[in-house]
Design an enzyme around this catalytic site. Structure first.
Site, PDB file in Angstrom:
ATOM      1  N   TYR A 113       0.845  -1.190   0.000  1.00 39.80           N
ATOM      2  CA  TYR A 113       0.000   0.000   0.000  1.00 39.80           C
ATOM      3  C   TYR A 113       0.881   1.240   0.000  1.00 39.80           C
ATOM      4  O   TYR A 113       1.964   1.253   0.560  1.00 39.80           O
ATOM      5  CB  TYR A 113      -0.906   0.020   1.232  1.00 39.80           C
ATOM      6  CG  TYR A 113      -1.609   1.338   1.421  1.00 39.80           C
ATOM      7  CD1 TYR A 113      -2.724   1.665   0.650  1.00 39.80           C
ATOM      8  CD2 TYR A 113      -1.151   2.269   2.343  1.00 39.80           C
ATOM      9  CE1 TYR A 113      -3.362   2.881   0.799  1.00 39.80           C
ATOM     10  CE2 TYR A 113      -1.787   3.494   2.501  1.00 39.80           C
ATOM     11  CZ  TYR A 113      -2.889   3.797   1.732  1.00 39.80           C
ATOM     12  OH  TYR A 113      -3.515   5.011   1.884  1.00 39.80           O
ATOM     13  N   TRP A 165       1.108   5.585  -1.911  1.00 42.16           N
ATOM     14  CA  TRP A 165       0.670   6.491  -2.975  1.00 42.16           C
ATOM     15  C   TRP A 165       1.411   6.254  -4.278  1.00 42.16           C
ATOM     16  O   TRP A 165       1.142   6.914  -5.264  1.00 42.16           O
ATOM     17  CB  TRP A 165       0.840   7.936  -2.510  1.00 42.16           C
ATOM     18  CG  TRP A 165      -0.392   8.455  -1.853  1.00 42.16           C
ATOM     19  CD1 TRP A 165      -0.923   8.025  -0.668  1.00 42.16           C
ATOM     20  CD2 TRP A 165      -1.255   9.484  -2.340  1.00 42.16           C
ATOM     21  NE1 TRP A 165      -2.067   8.735  -0.390  1.00 42.16           N
ATOM     22  CE2 TRP A 165      -2.298   9.649  -1.393  1.00 42.16           C
ATOM     23  CE3 TRP A 165      -1.256  10.296  -3.466  1.00 42.16           C
ATOM     24  CZ2 TRP A 165      -3.319  10.578  -1.552  1.00 42.16           C
ATOM     25  CZ3 TRP A 165      -2.269  11.225  -3.616  1.00 42.16           C
ATOM     26  CH2 TRP A 165      -3.286  11.361  -2.667  1.00 42.16           C
TER      27      TRP A 165
END
Length: 823
Positions: free
Chosen positions: A156, A158
């Protein structure tokens, strides 16, 4: 029917083009500047200006002698971010991972060796062949020994924008070809709300278009931001931000209409608007909302017609509000004792909300707390009682602070992107589901500590897999996860940790195998402009050649797949430019169906972008207007088709930490809460000078650090009581950890609260030692690592109490912003 012409603009630049690609070895050959041959790789310019893009916006990059020397915001961006300087610096930062590296003990002794020494920076440089052979060997060993549920790839973070170089999809694409893996669901941004809102509103809500800013400017009388700082957070976007929210905020400010900020910190946005500031104690928003709701009800200011026609369960919620069910009326006086806001202020807010067309715009910090599901649910109840949902300028919004929600939308096409190759989701093109098992991603440490243990999640009871290996790319869990010291210990459960990144984050330093990836600016890609407006497609052109031995994510995973005997299946025989051209071609088909004329791919790539006009519908969009106008033909996606103030589904789940209607429950710890061990709440807001932990390793740090460390806002009275002066290095501590930060003494924060922004890079003085001092200021050394509730299992990154003292010892060095000793 008339044709809508998408607008393009010519850009003069010098460029070189090559036949073939780095994804497949081939012979280089020049092609004409005006023609793009299918499969041709587009190389970086040596001198000139290049249009490209990032999470911080589109930009023009100046290149001189093959080096990126200047950056300016795209001329069509109304509010370029100051962080673009950091974007450029990230390419040349001392934190760059230059070569494939392997932890010495792992290389010499094998998987699981001396795991307690992870983080000690003892790496050995190896060749790409050696590194990838090790990666494949481990992937095969773990699957053959333990099965597919032993590899955790719930990576996980950005990552980077771009439809091809989506490193997390690419990783899972490779792993799906290998066999399978353990996946994750949810995210750290909206973990609680994205689970509760479908029960309440029938949709995720948090990532959907808001009533647009032109409507807000025209129709909203009172704008309320609750736990949000949109001037800071709208700098960034999940894709390429259009920064349309800034124009909206500037236009609203020009009207002179009132704005209220409800937040423990008088933040930058509050100052921008010259707004009224109300500062409740952190984590007490639900009592404050209940006090407002009680006033609306007892003073007959609530909209009974709206509640009757458009909502379900107010009659079941009302006994709790009045105290009939538990003996505690949720009066303004009751709320004041908990949240610290005077009862008269709470009552006056209720009257002002009811007397005006009011927009309640909430940030996501409210739901990143223990029992976070209750905050946005209760906000919806408030908006329902006001009866303005679906009216121009009224109701509630959960994304005005994120990726410029409310920026008017265009009627353009939607770019597809590379998939992970999993099972296609019915009715959703380019969407897949993957994994032999899945966990709520914020429960990764629980998984490591409790293999085989059971956990609840959104009505289901699941079992944690027994994972032995993780492959992490496009994220930095040693920044975004809570309770760092607990995490460091749990991380030792992994026999093998592979990290693929372009910088030496703490996560990379705690890996066994480290692979150097390119930045977004050393490769080509394509992406949309405007998370909600989708008003352009931009060519994310390569700015410079890859530095050192960095390789594209696509090439790395293609190479691993080839070693697994699945190379052709991974690439489908397509190069980087093949994929980009294919994605553009799919958008062309959509545009044709909408009678929108798009330029050829060659022309698009030459000019660098294609824009789509904002539609009239986009300029006048009102969220839930269709539902309000015809609730029978436009029902919500809830079981009742209505706004669910009371959820029968949640009632059936029987969770004691998530009742079937919004409820105040004491968090595990809070400021002045029962049995509070420490006197200060730690606010962990999003920083102004980076995207979470991204760009922390750049020169942007010079714009905000104090004594070379993360800044710590502290109230004047709290500082004086501790002998702390502005600029002092202070130690913030609790039972979970301790960090050094630089004090910023101010009256712009509520007494009893300090603020250290999330995303600071973890820099342990003694790596691996329990409770070690963090030298730079990773606030997640202090936060609680528990699920928000059994329903959502989101993170509690805004739940932390601590104390602070002036640091008088010898300051330890800051090491995290340089490469490891052999790097």
């Amino acid at each position: 029917m008339p044709i809508n012409n998408a607008r393009t603009s010519k850009l003069d630049l010098t460029r070189r083009q090559f036949l073939g690609s780095t994804a497949a070895a081939g012979v280089l050959g020049a092609v004409a500047p005006s023609l793009l041959v299918r499969g041709a790789a587009q190389a970086a310019v040596m001198d000139g200006e290049v249009l490209s893009a990032s999470h911080w916006g589109a930009f023009r990059a100046t290149v001189e002698g093959g080096r990126w020397t200047g950056v300016r915001g795209w001329e069509n961006d109304p509010h370029p971010s100051h962080q673009l300087e950091g974007v450029m610096d990230s390419v040349y930062s001392p934190t760059r991972i230059k070569y494939p590296m392997v932890r010495r003990a792992f290389l010499e002794k094998g998987p699981g060796a001396d795991v307690e020494t992870r983080g000690a920076d003892d790496f050995v440089r190896v060749s790409w062949d050696q590194a990838l052979d090790l990666v494949v060997k481990e992937l095969q060993r773990v699957e053959e020994t333990y099965g597919p549920a032993a590899t955790y790839a719930g990576s996980y973070g950005w990552k980077s924008p771009g439809k091809l170089h989506n490193c997390q999809n690419l990783m899972r694409r490779m792993l799906n070809l290998k066999g399978s893996f353990v996946n994750s669901s949810g995210d750290y941004s909206t973990g609680a709300s994205q689970v509760i809102m479908p029960h309440v509103m029938g949709t995720l809500e948090v990532y959907e278009q808001q009533t647009v800013w032109p409507v807000i400017v025209e129709s909203t009388d009172l704008l309320v931001f609750w736990g949000a700082d949109p001037m800071v957070t709208n700098q960034i976007g999940w894709i390429i931000p259009d920064h349309g929210g800034f124009a909206g905020m500037e236009d609203f400010k020009a009207t002179g209409k009132p704005v209220i900020f409800i937040d423990p910190v008088r933040n930058e946005s509050c100052d921008f608007f010259g707004a009224e500031w109300i500062a409740p104690k952190p984590q007490t928003d639900v009592p404050m909302m209940l006090g407002i709701a009680h006033t609306l009800y007892t003073e007959n200011l609530h909209d009974t017609d709206f509640l009757d026609e458009y909502t379900f369960g107010f009659d079941k919620f009302l006994p709790y509000l009045t105290g009939e069910s538990d003996g505690t009326p949720k009066t303004a006086e009751w709320a004041a004792d908990i949240c610290g806001i005077p009862a008269d202020t709470i009552k006056e807010l209720a009257r002002r909300f009811a007397d005006n067309r009011t927009m309640l715009a909430s940030g996501w910090s409210l739901q990143r707390q223990h029992h976070g599901e209750q905050r946005h649910w209760m906000l919806v109840v408030l908006a329902s009682m006001l009866g303005q949902i679906g009216l121009p300028g009224g109701g509630f919004g959960l994304s005005y602070h994120y990726s410029n929600g409310g920026s008017p939308g265009a009627n353009g096409p939607v770019l597809p992107g590379i998939t992970d190759g999993g099972t296609a989701v019915e009715g959703a093109a380019w969407l897949t589901e993957s994994g032999a098992a899945s966990i709520p991603l914020a429960r990764v440490v629980d998984m490591l500590e409790n293999p085989g243990g059971e956990f609840d999640f959104n009505g289901k009871r699941e079992t944690f897999p027994d994972v032995k290996m993780t492959y992490w790319t496009g994220g930095n869990p040693f920044a975004h996860h809570q309770d760092r010291n607990r995490m460091v210990k749990a991380w030792q459960k992994f026999e093998t940790v592979i990290v693929q990144d372009f910088q030496w984050t703490a996560t990379a330093r705690f890996a066994d195998i480290v692979l150097p990836a390119t930045t977004s600016y050393e490769r080509n890609d394509i992406e949309q402009y405007g998370d909600y407006s989708l008003k352009a497609i931009i060519a994310m052109k390569q700015v410079v050649e890859p530095l050192f031995e960095a390789r594209n994510d696509y090439d790395i995973f293609a190479d691993i797949s080839e070693r697994l005997g699945k190379g052709r299946e991974f690439t489908e025989g397509k190069s980087e430019m093949d994929w980009i051209m294919e994605f553009y071609g799919e958008a062309e088909k959509q545009a044709q169906a909408k009678n929108i004329d798009m330029p050829s791919f060659d022309e698009f790539w030459e000019t660098g972008f294609v824009e789509f006009p904002v539609s009239e519908a986009g300029r006048s969009f009102v969220r839930y207007q269709d539902y309000r106008e015809d609730p029978l033909l436009e029902p919500l996606g809830t079981p009742t088709g209505k706004i669910e103030i009371y959820s029968n589904n949640i009632e059936k789940m029987g969770y004691d930490d998530c009742p079937p209607h919004p409820t105040w429950m004491e968090p595990v710890e809070r400021l002045d809460g029962p049995g509070a061990k420490y006197p200060l709440h730690v606010a962990t807001s999003h920083p102004r000078g980076r995207l979470h932990s991204q760009l922390c390793g750049t020169k942007l740090r010079d714009t905000y650090t104090i004594a070379d460390r993360e800044p710590c806002l502290i109230n004047t009275d709290d500082a004086a009581a501790r002998g702390i002066s502005d600029g002092d290095v202070v130690r913030v501590f609790n039972d979970r950890g301790q960090i050094l930060v630089g004090a910023k003494v101010t009256d712009a924060i509520r007494p009893g609260v300090i603020r250290v922004n999330e995303g600071g890079w973890y820099d342990p003085v003694e790596p691996g030692a329990p409770g070690t001092l963090d030298s730079y200021g990773d606030v997640n050394c202090l936060t609680v690592d528990i699920g928000t509730s059994s329903l959502a299992q989101g993170n509690c990154g805004h739940t932390a109490v601590a104390d602070v003292e002036k640091f008088t010892g010898t300051l330890p060095p800051i090491n995290v912003f340089s490469t490891p000793k052999n790097g």
